[in-house]
Design a protein around this motif. Sequence first.
Motif, PDB file in Angstrom:
ATOM      1  N   SER A 477       0.855  -1.184   0.000  1.00  0.00           N
ATOM      2  CA  SER A 477       0.000   0.000   0.000  1.00  0.00           C
ATOM      3  C   SER A 477       0.890   1.232   0.000  1.00  0.00           C
ATOM      4  CB  SER A 477      -0.901   0.015   1.241  1.00  0.00           C
ATOM      5  OG  SER A 477      -1.517   1.277   1.384  1.00  0.00           O
ATOM      6  N   TRP A 478       0.673   2.103  -0.976  1.00  0.00           N
ATOM      7  CA  TRP A 478       1.404   3.365  -0.984  1.00  0.00           C
ATOM      8  C   TRP A 478       0.892   4.281   0.113  1.00  0.00           C
ATOM      9  CZ3 TRP A 478       5.823   3.891  -3.407  1.00  0.00           C
ATOM     10  CH2 TRP A 478       6.084   3.120  -4.541  1.00  0.00           C
ATOM     11  N   ARG A 479      -0.368   4.082   0.496  1.00  0.00           N
ATOM     12  CA  ARG A 479      -0.932   4.943   1.524  1.00  0.00           C
ATOM     13  C   ARG A 479      -0.421   4.587   2.916  1.00  0.00           C
ATOM     14  NH1 ARG A 479      -0.932   7.742   4.356  1.00  0.00           N
ATOM     15  NH2 ARG A 479      -2.460   8.777   5.656  1.00  0.00           N
ATOM     16  N   TRP A 480      -0.367   3.305   3.228  1.00  0.00           N
ATOM     17  CA  TRP A 480       0.144   2.853   4.523  1.00  0.00           C
ATOM     18  C   TRP A 480       1.443   2.088   4.249  1.00  0.00           C
ATOM     19  CZ3 TRP A 480      -2.137   3.624   9.344  1.00  0.00           C
ATOM     20  CH2 TRP A 480      -3.400   4.245   9.325  1.00  0.00           C
ATOM     21  N   SER A 481       2.566   2.747   4.466  1.00  0.00           N
ATOM     22  CA  SER A 481       3.851   2.121   4.148  1.00  0.00           C
ATOM     23  C   SER A 481       4.664   1.863   5.415  1.00  0.00           C
ATOM     24  CB  SER A 481       4.666   3.004   3.197  1.00  0.00           C
ATOM     25  OG  SER A 481       5.920   2.404   2.948  1.00  0.00           O
ATOM     26  N   PRO A 482       4.684   0.625   5.894  1.00  0.00           N
ATOM     27  CA  PRO A 482       5.511   0.321   7.060  1.00  0.00           C
ATOM     28  C   PRO A 482       7.004   0.518   6.803  1.00  0.00           C
ATOM     29  CG  PRO A 482       4.656  -1.698   6.083  1.00  0.00           C
ATOM     30  CD  PRO A 482       3.966  -0.561   5.398  1.00  0.00           C
ATOM     31  N   GLN A 483       7.397   0.563   5.531  1.00  0.00           N
ATOM     32  CA  GLN A 483       8.810   0.794   5.224  1.00  0.00           C
ATOM     33  C   GLN A 483       9.272   2.140   5.782  1.00  0.00           C
ATOM     34  OE1 GLN A 483      10.976  -1.294   3.782  1.00  0.00           O
ATOM     35  NE2 GLN A 483       9.459  -2.909   3.402  1.00  0.00           N
ATOM     36  N   LEU A 484       8.389   3.121   5.813  1.00  0.00           N
ATOM     37  CA  LEU A 484       8.746   4.427   6.372  1.00  0.00           C
ATOM     38  C   LEU A 484       9.020   4.326   7.867  1.00  0.00           C
ATOM     39  CD1 LEU A 484       6.129   6.594   4.458  1.00  0.00           C
ATOM     40  CD2 LEU A 484       8.606   6.590   4.080  1.00  0.00           C
ATOM     41  N   ALA A 485       8.256   3.488   8.556  1.00  0.00           N
ATOM     42  CA  ALA A 485       8.495   3.289   9.981  1.00  0.00           C
ATOM     43  C   ALA A 485       9.785   2.516  10.214  1.00  0.00           C
ATOM     44  CB  ALA A 485       7.313   2.558  10.614  1.00  0.00           C
ATOM     45  N   LEU A 486      10.057   1.520   9.359  1.00  0.00           N
ATOM     46  CA  LEU A 486      11.314   0.765   9.490  1.00  0.00           C
ATOM     47  C   LEU A 486      12.509   1.701   9.363  1.00  0.00           C
ATOM     48  CD1 LEU A 486      10.724  -2.462   7.333  1.00  0.00           C
ATOM     49  CD2 LEU A 486      10.349  -2.131   9.768  1.00  0.00           C
ATOM     50  N   ALA A 487      12.439   2.614   8.410  1.00  0.00           N
ATOM     51  CA  ALA A 487      13.551   3.534   8.185  1.00  0.00           C
ATOM     52  C   ALA A 487      13.781   4.451   9.376  1.00  0.00           C
ATOM     53  CB  ALA A 487      13.301   4.360   6.926  1.00  0.00           C
ATOM     54  N   ARG A 488      12.806   4.542  10.272  1.00  0.00           N
ATOM     55  CA  ARG A 488      12.933   5.372  11.483  1.00  0.00           C
ATOM     56  C   ARG A 488      13.130   4.520  12.723  1.00  0.00           C
ATOM     57  NH1 ARG A 488      10.946   7.380   7.390  1.00  0.00           N
ATOM     58  NH2 ARG A 488      11.051   9.608   6.906  1.00  0.00           N
ATOM     59  N   GLY A 489      13.469   3.243  12.514  1.00  0.00           N
ATOM     60  CA  GLY A 489      13.868   2.379  13.618  1.00  0.00           C
ATOM     61  C   GLY A 489      12.762   1.591  14.282  1.00  0.00           C
ATOM     62  N   TYR A 490      11.522   1.707  13.814  1.00  0.00           N
ATOM     63  CA  TYR A 490      10.409   0.968  14.404  1.00  0.00           C
ATOM     64  C   TYR A 490      10.269  -0.411  13.759  1.00  0.00           C
ATOM     65  CZ  TYR A 490       8.748   5.434  16.342  1.00  0.00           C
ATOM     66  OH  TYR A 490       8.635   6.627  17.012  1.00  0.00           O
ATOM     67  N   ALA A 491       9.873  -1.394  14.549  1.00  0.00           N
ATOM     68  CA  ALA A 491       9.355  -2.648  14.008  1.00  0.00           C
ATOM     69  C   ALA A 491       7.852  -2.469  13.820  1.00  0.00           C
ATOM     70  CB  ALA A 491       9.631  -3.794  14.970  1.00  0.00           C
ATOM     71  N   VAL A 492       7.288  -3.132  12.811  1.00  0.00           N
ATOM     72  CA  VAL A 492       5.862  -2.981  12.501  1.00  0.00           C
ATOM     73  C   VAL A 492       5.211  -4.363  12.466  1.00  0.00           C
ATOM     74  CG1 VAL A 492       4.165  -2.132  10.865  1.00  0.00           C
ATOM     75  CG2 VAL A 492       6.314  -0.892  11.169  1.00  0.00           C
ATOM     76  N   LEU A 493       4.156  -4.521  13.256  1.00  0.00           N
ATOM     77  CA  LEU A 493       3.384  -5.755  13.273  1.00  0.00           C
ATOM     78  C   LEU A 493       2.110  -5.550  12.466  1.00  0.00           C
ATOM     79  CD1 LEU A 493       2.652  -8.600  14.264  1.00  0.00           C
ATOM     80  CD2 LEU A 493       1.783  -7.551  16.379  1.00  0.00           C
ATOM     81  N   LEU A 494       1.920  -6.385  11.435  1.00  0.00           N
ATOM     82  CA  LEU A 494       0.751  -6.320  10.554  1.00  0.00           C
ATOM     83  C   LEU A 494      -0.057  -7.598  10.744  1.00  0.00           C
ATOM     84  CD1 LEU A 494       2.641  -5.149   7.334  1.00  0.00           C
ATOM     85  CD2 LEU A 494       1.354  -3.693   8.908  1.00  0.00           C
ATOM     86  N   PRO A 495      -0.961  -7.637  11.709  1.00  0.00           N
ATOM     87  CA  PRO A 495      -1.687  -8.874  12.015  1.00  0.00           C
ATOM     88  C   PRO A 495      -3.012  -8.986  11.261  1.00  0.00           C
ATOM     89  CG  PRO A 495      -2.077  -7.269  13.733  1.00  0.00           C
ATOM     90  CD  PRO A 495      -1.228  -6.581  12.687  1.00  0.00           C
TER      91      PRO A 495
END
Length: 694
Positions: A477-495
């Motif tokens: 999803s271009w609208r919800w991009s967990p890659q942006l959070a990864l680049a800021r050091g966050y882990a992202v859980l997509l359940p």
Amino acid sequence: MAQTPFSSLDDYIALPRVDAVVLAPDGTRAVLTVATLNKDKTGYDRALWEIPTTAGGTARRLTRSAKGEAGAAFTAAGDLLFVSARPDADGDGDEDAAQLWLLPAGGGEARAITRLAGGVSAIAAVADAASVVVLSADLLPSADSIESDAKLRAERKKRKLSAILHTTYPVRYWDHDLGPAEPHLFALDTGALSDTISSLAASDIADAEPDATTPYPASLPRPRDLTPAPGRTADTAGAALTPDGRTLIAAMRVAQGRAERFALVSIDVASGERTTLLGERSTYFEAPTVSHDGRSIAYIRARFSDPTGPADQELWVAGIDGSSPRRLAEGWDRWPTSVAFDHDDAALIVTADQDGRGPVFRVPLDGGAPQQLTTDEHSYSNVSVDRATGALVALRSSWMVPPHPVRIEIDGTVTVLATPAPSPTPAGTMTEVETTAEDGARVRGWLLLPEGADTASPAPLLLWIHGGPLNSWNAWSWRWSPQLALARGYAVLLPDPALSTGYGLDFIARGWNSWGGKPYTDLMSITDEVVARPDIDETKTAAMGGSFGGYMANWVAGHTDRFRAIVTHASLWALDQFAGTTDSSSYWQEIFTPEGMTENSPHRFVKDISTPLLVIHGDRDYRVPIGESLRLWSELNEHFGEDDGTTVHRFLYFPDENHWVLKPQHAVVWYETVFGFLGEHVHGTPAPNVAGLG
């Protein structure tokens, strides 16, 4: 941490994006629709690119205009059709309505082949072996011809009228008002194109009085209205032409009180004669497709859901006249997301959510079990069938790679094709996680980990809750991009909690009429599983979601204090209020009992909220109207506002965005505000001023 395009929001919004792919009749080439950021960074321009359908080769740009192009489709002769509002050299130069354009297979300039006052909405269907195309376009309700529609539009424009008188429900959809124009289906014969000059010059058209009736240009094939006086019936749920172009099979909207259903209708293209093939009360017949030999149709059938449980999405086939309908793959409770006939008409090619992916399946027409063709961790869309070889061309994506074109052989082998939008380097890794819920159900999801996350440097965790709720975290999803959070050091859980698709009907039913029940406990259970990992910092967690995910974020806020911050976007807050103001109220009131709607409304637990909330909403959101967040914001301030009027909570408001935030400059503001809010409450760093917010 290594720099990627996700490290900078400006770099991220500038990434080119592949929207769609369509296969040429000869199977040797395909055309991509590619979006690129415009010069002032306030929107995306779309152009068409040609690529070979075998490995190697390069992409070649076909179109270039300030207005952009979209909705591409091929004629049987190999000419490329598309919809664009680009200027028409033969037009009056004063209108910006989108028209149908044709780019000849043999080369040369593209030309507009319609000149409708209200423009063309989309290409509804194209014949495989004839020069017939069916368009979707709007006419004002009292117009009895193309010319009278132009006259009525000119009068409304002259008088600056915007009022709409409604006689039916609904009155708006997603982000736009319905009416006053009504959708029609028009047949057009591209074989009737002529290069002769119309007897009425373009200058004469431009100088005509607004109340004069200007004849439709004689140099263009005249669109033939297949749906006169349609009301909203031509808001179809799919349409397909027989290969000879003589018959249109369309899923036409049928009013059922305040609700709607869809029936399969056959329309004779020459006469406009209409026959209802398949229709039942409280039943949807959708996504029709016609076999290559023109003898059969396939479609999706679903009964209305009700508070007792979700209805299944069934795969059916019938004769072209609707005779001998029969269900395929009975007992296979995966919900088709697209359907096409295989090259030999012996099977259907189907995509469906499954276990956090979106594979391609072959479903035999002889009653055999579905066969899964793709087995990777991707989801597939825009699937086209090469009639000659049986190979498929599609788009493929996952949370690690955006949509890109691929070729799929009959044996399932996947080959990546050329693209002008190379995939960016991801900002971390993706792994599958799962847990067992209290009722024994398997609950799974994707965990994305930033670079460097380990026992010595555990990452803070963001729980991202998907919308829908009948949905799955299985595609980019271009609208919800967990890659942006990864680049800021966050882990992202997509359940994928209860109500998620791809796990069977029983899994969906676990959360039916009880959104605050097992969907919530599933989310908490898989979060417990993930925070127990040594590479996750369980003391620094936050939750966020949009739409149903926003609903669940609100529910989480009222039921636990485990998170340091919660972001709730386009969220449902008071279900009794929401059910009557959303753009399709009947559906929501059908799937809940009155008791279930009351018991599962997050607003009842406002006094129990102790976590800082960032509320986000767009005023053009008609699916979840702005009143939900206005009431949430009011009640947060009622219960938690300080005497000086300040509060720990925040409200980010977009006057001109819809259910999602689509304008690139607003997406930047969205992410900067979200990451600033998370940084303040997860890491204890002051939230920076967001550029552009004053």
